[in-house]
Design a protein around this motif. Structure first.
Motif, short mmCIF file in Angstrom:
data_model
loop_
_atom_site.label_atom_id
_atom_site.label_comp_id
_atom_site.label_asym_id
_atom_site.label_seq_id
_atom_site.Cartn_x
_atom_site.Cartn_y
_atom_site.Cartn_z
N MET A 61 -3.30 1.89 -3.80
CA MET A 61 -2.07 2.30 -3.10
C MET A 61 -2.13 3.77 -2.74
SD MET A 61 0.76 0.36 -5.49
CE MET A 61 2.13 0.84 -4.48
N MET A 62 -1.24 4.14 -1.83
CA MET A 62 -1.14 5.55 -1.47
C MET A 62 -0.46 6.30 -2.62
SD MET A 62 -2.66 5.40 1.34
CE MET A 62 -2.64 7.18 1.29
N MET A 80 0.81 -1.21 0.00
CA MET A 80 0.00 0.00 0.00
C MET A 80 0.85 1.26 0.00
SD MET A 80 -3.21 0.63 2.47
CE MET A 80 -3.00 2.06 3.46
N THR A 81 1.98 1.22 0.72
CA THR A 81 2.80 2.42 0.86
C THR A 81 4.21 2.10 0.40
OG1 THR A 81 3.72 1.97 3.05
CG2 THR A 81 1.49 2.87 2.98
N ASP A 103 -5.86 -1.18 -13.04
CA ASP A 103 -5.20 -2.12 -12.13
C ASP A 103 -4.42 -1.38 -11.03
OD1 ASP A 103 -3.07 -1.14 -13.53
OD2 ASP A 103 -2.32 -3.10 -14.21
N LEU A 104 -4.49 -0.04 -11.07
CA LEU A 104 -3.83 0.74 -10.01
C LEU A 104 -4.71 1.93 -9.68
CD1 LEU A 104 -1.34 1.57 -8.26
CD2 LEU A 104 -0.51 2.84 -10.26
N LEU A 105 -5.00 2.06 -8.37
CA LEU A 105 -5.70 3.26 -7.92
C LEU A 105 -4.82 3.92 -6.88
CD1 LEU A 105 -8.24 5.09 -7.90
CD2 LEU A 105 -9.09 3.68 -6.00
N ALA A 106 -4.37 5.14 -7.17
CA ALA A 106 -3.56 5.90 -6.21
C ALA A 106 -4.49 6.81 -5.44
CB ALA A 106 -2.50 6.71 -6.95
N MET A 107 -4.48 6.68 -4.12
CA MET A 107 -5.42 7.48 -3.32
C MET A 107 -4.67 8.35 -2.33
SD MET A 107 -6.94 4.79 -0.51
CE MET A 107 -5.91 3.53 0.23
N PRO A 134 -5.13 7.33 3.87
CA PRO A 134 -5.98 6.62 2.91
C PRO A 134 -7.39 7.24 2.89
CG PRO A 134 -5.12 5.14 4.61
CD PRO A 134 -4.86 6.52 5.06
N ILE A 135 -8.16 6.87 1.89
CA ILE A 135 -9.57 7.25 1.83
C ILE A 135 -10.39 6.00 2.16
CG2 ILE A 135 -11.40 8.23 0.40
CD1 ILE A 135 -9.16 9.41 -1.38
N VAL A 136 -11.46 6.21 2.93
CA VAL A 136 -12.27 5.06 3.36
C VAL A 136 -13.44 4.90 2.40
CG1 VAL A 136 -13.56 4.06 5.27
CG2 VAL A 136 -11.61 5.55 5.74
N PHE A 137 -13.34 3.90 1.55
CA PHE A 137 -14.43 3.59 0.61
C PHE A 137 -14.46 2.08 0.40
CE2 PHE A 137 -11.72 2.74 -3.09
CZ PHE A 137 -10.56 3.40 -2.75
N GLY A 138 -15.53 1.61 -0.20
CA GLY A 138 -15.73 0.16 -0.31
C GLY A 138 -14.62 -0.50 -1.11
#
Ligand SMILES: [Zn+2]
Lengths: 992, 87
Positions: A307-308, A62-63, A409-413, A295-299
């Motif tokens: 990832m961050m 994640m980080t 395939d990658l979400l940076a939050m 992080p962001i809290v979502f489903g």
């Protein structure tokens, strides 16, 4: 998948000329020098690295830093196997072996994922609620199930083969963190000449400069960091500790730090420690520990591939790794837009920037347009979908409310940054909520500490550099060093705006604490059930209680609780961080103090001789003492000890008693002083005499016993028991310095300075006459019982005391310790014709029990002088420590257990110390308990076991029969209460 | 915590042994001596704030020190040799 398929062709801080082979879950991969395990795994397209704590959800990396909650692995094999190491902080080394945790039989097919179906078992407060159920149900059903299913990693179970060190250090200014602010502070303070220590967790100084593309003083940030590092290394007053985490702040400017000396190697170099625990005392400290991205809290926010945002930049820019091929960025802050731009420039397709905010700075939108990245403002990610390899798609909810799927395939939050301020709270100072930063920021600080850069909420690079320079300067000046003003390093002020947002309603699990599997539903449950304070929230849900201490999670959980209960963040506050801020191995805190080296072993001067004489040793206090000296053919200790006792009582024996404490007492008031610390009189003791004495604590209980010998009107030598030597010294110094400083008396411990040997038995005088007859008269007339004399023996000062613990004719001879070895050899040589034998502490113990002398088993902190049969020694003519309270009703109660001897009715029966004394026929209950057995021994002279006991009104009950009841060891022995003096009650032998 | 020993200089707390507050040993000759001793041994004040207390420099010069310490913050406000600064 091709090996290393996600690696960029160029760029980054890795060394492509140095290939490193490693394995994960038994499969081989390769990376480069400069990689972490995490970057190398991502480079090899390994996205699934573990299963989560409770639900066994698949988790990825994640980080890119020490705050990593997910990518915990078992590192190394065999005795060096270490669980819960963060893949993001493990420097890659050749031959590295790592294993995923918390999965069975394999990471991909994990049976424990069934926990997902049992998830009602694992909701907040589960532990507390089930404790209310019948205990048997808990023990038989739940605990085994939970132990098998939950938990993180396995310890090796073998002895740690590595060594650890402890070191103390002192400096003027300690700088914690070697990022932009810390380097600027070190540069400013270091140029002043002040002694600087700079501690940084990473292997390379620079912090975010190594991961971001911003420039400092006109050169890339990472270059600038190298340049500054070189300058600092050249300064003799600056000490840089890389791979070193400052984990605790303590009183008086003391800091605990852990240096990972060898963790970046397969195993430590010969004679090198694995880790080093630093205790640093600093006059000033500048905390530049940076910030942690939220992080962001979502489903479905825990899916591998989410990832961050700043972590993604680290992989791209520092490690030259693309963590995905089709990416989206989800954020509410400007900083994460940089991630989208860097991804796009690295050739990753960025399908969307999704920003919770309705408006953003125009230059961000312009850059997105230039890079052809679609932008969705006022939009959110509501759901993720994935497969075995992790993230496959996200659901985007646009500002108009319509939802749309996006294959990525990658979400940076990123929900913004929280200052990493744990070290500011270790002494009880609390941070304050800042609306401007949308974060808790340091407020009151530990004495001597200042905070610079992102740790203080200065999230922009230029401002961090300015703060670091200013606070480094101020810290050096505060410690008395002059600063030649120099401008702060320059950088552009980039946009850092953000709008705080914490969580979105979700129908599926939205994780807050990834490591402890705490979801938004758990926080909502805690709120509904009334656990609304942040401290209760923490304990009820276990939010923030995992090994990462909630670095990425606390703030989101607290914010959600604030929202649910209609309070502000300032009202709800935050929990306290406690040391250690990062996990520290117990081995590092212990250092060399383990096993046999747990504490120093003290050896007497005669130790070598005792070893040569086949002694078996026993620990006595910090000393090793000879316990017995087995002779050829003796196969058990009781045979040896009984033989030693018989030989002493019939011939002569010698025992090393050097470990007994010796305190030299001098001064014109020495006698008065001893009168006040002993229960009996010493001022009246004639010169050349020795007397047995007892000391009490001020509460009236016995502290220690021993003898004092008077060699001159103003000179006594006090002896103490081995175990209490230091305690008695402290006690006497207290009396001298605090209670009666007006007395003319001085004390010094001479325990180590003198070797002392007890020579006992009917042949003792003949032996001494043979040994010393030419220099000192040892006849009964010249040296009667309790006499003492100083003389010179072979040009060495020596002392001879006629005292006896064994009940035999006995002497103790003392010589300076450097002659201790020579003395025992001379004694043995002279004693040969008298049949001398060496004896150990065990035989000494048998003989003192035969004589009814008390020792540590009886002087156990609960007994009075009267309990031990020594009440008549208590002087009526003077005051002494403990006198007043020794006369309290509770301590003079005639029913108190008092010293008595025990004889088993059946002469074959064995007695056991610790057995309780009961009237014959009495039920073994607490009410019927009349005392206990303190010491036991087999008496060779009597041919049966004997004991000492403390029994109610014992001395008045000689002849009475009782039970010595020991249910723990199946002992139930009928005994007769007798006099504690079993041998020679008239004392004919010792006066002989 | 660091304690400034007047003899040795500032040293780490691990070198010292703690004794308690600086309550004086009562006069044993008075009529209510037993009560006074009982209170001196067992009933100590525990103020929230500066506290005068005894520390022994066990692993240093063996001096008994009267240390004034704020027990809320562990701030050491002063240290004197017990032989000099009578409690
Ligand atoms: Zn000292």
């Amino acid at each position: 998948m091709m090996p290393d398929s996600n690696r960029l062709a160029s760029g980054g801080l890795i060394d492509r000329s140095k290939t490193i082979g490693f394995s994960f879950d038994g499969r081989s991969y390769r990376g480069y020098a400069g990689d972490t395990l995490a970057s190398a795994l991502l480079a090899n397209d390994v996205r699934l690295v573990g299963r989560s704590f409770k639900y066994h959800r698949p988790r990825g990396i994640m980080t890119a830093g020490p705050e990593e909650p997910n990518a915990l692995v078992e590192l190394r094999a065999g005795a060096r196997r270490e669980p819960n190491t963060r893949a993001t902080t493990i420097a890659l080394f050749d031959g590295l072996e790592a294993w995923s945790q918390n999965r069975w039989p394999s990471l991909r097919y994990d049976v424990g994922a069934i926990n997902w179906l049992l998830s009602p078992l694992f909701v907040a407060g589960f532990y507390y609620k089930t404790f209310m159920w019948p205990a048997a149900f808990w023990e038989k059903v739940y605990e085994p199930a939970i132990r098998r299913a939950a938990g993180l990693g396995r310890a090796s179970g073998e002895a740690d083969p590595d060594t650890y060190e402890k070191i103390n250090a002192f400096c003027d200014v300690l700088i914690i963190g070697g990022g932009a602010a810390g380097l600027a502070a070190a540069l400013a303070a270091g140029r002043s000449g002040a002694r600087i220590m700079l501690c940084d967790e990473d292997c390379t100084l620079g912090g975010r400069l190594n991961s971001d593309l911003g420039e400092v003083d006109g050169r890339p940030g990472a270059d600038w960091a190298r340049h500054v590092t070189a300058e600092l290394e050249a300064l003799p007053n600056v000490r840089i500790l890389s791979r070193t985490s400052v984990f605790g702040v303590y009183d008086g400017g003391t800091y605990g730090a852990l240096e990972r000396v060898s963790d970046h190697l397969a195993e430590p170099q010969p004679h090198q420690s694995r880790q080093r625990y630093w205790k640093i005392v600093a006059k000033r400290a500048v905390l530049a520990s940076g910030a942690i991205e939220r992080p962001i809290v979502f489903g479905g926010n825990d899916r591998p591939g989410v990832m961050m945002a700043a972590g993604v930049r680290s992989y791209l820019n520092r490690y030259a790794v693309k963590p995905g091929r089709r990416a989206a960025v989800y954020t509410g802050c400007d900083d994460a837009w940089t991630t989208a731009f860097d991804l796009a420039r690295s050739g990753v397709t960025v399908t969307a920037i999704i920003d919770h905010r309705a408006t953003v700075a125009p230059q961000l939108r312009a850059e997105a347009t230039r890079l052809a990245i679609p932008v969705h403002l006022g939009a959110d990610v509501t759901q993720t979908r994935g497969g075995r390899r992790g993230l496959q798609a996200i659901t985007l909810r646009r500002a108009d409310g319509r939802e749309q799927g996006l294959p990525v395939d990658l979400l940076a939050m990123s929900a913004g940054w929280s200052p990493h301020l744990a070290l500011t709270t270790h002494l009880g100072h609390r941070p304050r909520w800042s609306e401007a930063h949308a974060a808790f920021v340091p407020d009151a600080l530990p004495p001597g500490m200042s905070v610079a850069g992102a740790a203080a909420g200065a999230f922009g690079l230029a401002e961090a550099l300015r703060q670091g320079t200013a606070l480094g300067t101020a810290a050096a000046e505060a410690t008395g060093f002059a600063i030649t003003a120099a401008p702060a390093p320059r950088a552009d002020d980039e946009p850092i705006a953000l709008a705080p947002f914490w969580h979105l309603g979700s129908s599926s699990k939205a994780f807050i604490d990834f490591q402890h599997d705490v979801t938004s539903a758990d926080v909502a449950l805690a709120a509904r059930e009334g656990f609304r304070s942040v401290e209760l929230l923490k304990r009820y849900t276990t939010l923030g209680m995992a090994t990462d201490q909630g670095k990425t999670s606390n703030i989101n959980g607290q914010a959600m609780m604030a929202e649910l209960t209609g309070r502000s963040m300032a009202e709800i506050g935050t929990t306290m961080f406690r040391a250690p801020a990062t996990p520290v191995a117990i081995g590092a805190l212990a250092g060399h103090h383990r096993g046999r080296d747990f504490r120093p072993t003290r050896l007497t001067a005669g130790h070598g001789w005792a070893e040569q004489s086949n002694a078996s040793f026993v620990e006595a206090g910090a000393w090793l003492r000879a316990q017995w000296f087995a002779q050829p053919g003796e196969t058990d200790w009781l045979t040896t000890v009984s033989r030693e006792v018989r030989d002493v009582r019939s011939k002569v024996g010698v025992c090393d008693v050097s470990t007994l404490g010796k305190i030299d007492v001098q001064g014109s008031d020495a006698g008065t002083f001893l009168d006040r610390v002993y229960i009996n009189m010493f001022s009246t003791l004639p010169v050349g005499k020795t007397r047995y004495g007892v000391m009490l604590r001020e509460d009236g209980l016995v502290m220690d016993d021993g003898t004092a010998a008077r060699f001159a009107p103003d000179h006594y030598v006090v002896s103490t028991t081995t175990a209490n030597a230091a305690k008695v010294m402290q006690h006497l110094e207290h009396a001298r310095q605090v209670l009666w400083p007006e007395l003319d008396v001085q004390l010094v411990s001479v325990t180590e300075q003198w070797s002392q040997y007890s020579i006992a038995g009917p042949g003792a005088r003949q032996l001494l006459d043979r040994l010393l007859g030419d220099v000192v008269d040892v006849s009964d007339a010249a040296l009667p019982y309790l006499g003492c004399v100083e003389f010179t023996w072979r040009d060495v000062p020596a002392r001879l005391f006629r005292v006896s613990f064994s009940g035999e004719l006995g002497y103790e001879i003392a010589v300076p310790a450097q002659y201790g070895d020579a003395a025992i050899r001379a004694i043995m040589e002279a004693g040969a014709e008298f049949g001398i034998i060496p004896y150990g502490t065990e035989a000494l113990g048998v003989m003192r029990i035969e004589k009814g002398h008390v020792a540590g088993n009886e002087i156990n902190g609960t007994t009075t002088a009267a309990d031990l049969g020594l009440g008549r020694m208590m002087s009526q003519k003077k005051d002494y420590i403990g006198r007043v309270l020794a006369h309290r009703p509770g301590l003079t109660d005639p029913d108190r257990p008092t010293l008595v001897g025990l004889r088993p009715i059946n002469p074959m029966a064995r007695l056991r110390a610790g057995a309780h004394m009961l009237a014959l026929g009495a039920a073994p209950t607490t009410e019927n308990d009349e005392g206990y057995v303190t010491s036991i021994a087999f008496s060779p002279a009597l041919g049966h076991w004997i004991g000492l006991a403390l029994v109610k009104r014992g001395p008045a009950r000689h002849g009475e029969r009782m039970r010595a009841y020991d249910p723990v060891r199946d002992g139930d022995t009928e005994v007769e209460l007798v006099s504690p003096v079993f041998i020679d009650p008239q004392g004919a032998r010792l006066h002989g | 915590m660091r304690i400034p020993c007047p003899f040795c200089g500032e040293r780490d707390v691990s070198e010292f042994a703690y004794h308690g507050d600086t309550a004086k040993r009562p006069d044993p000759a008075t009529d209510d001596g037993q009560r006074r001793f009982f209170e001196a041994v067992y009933l100590r004040d525990n103020p929230a704030g500066p506290h005068r207390e005894l520390w022994y420099h066990a692993q240093g010069c063996r001096s008994w020190l009267i240390v004034t310490r704020d027990v809320r913050t562990h701030e050491v406000l002063g240290a004197a040799l017990a032989t000099r600064g009578a409690a």
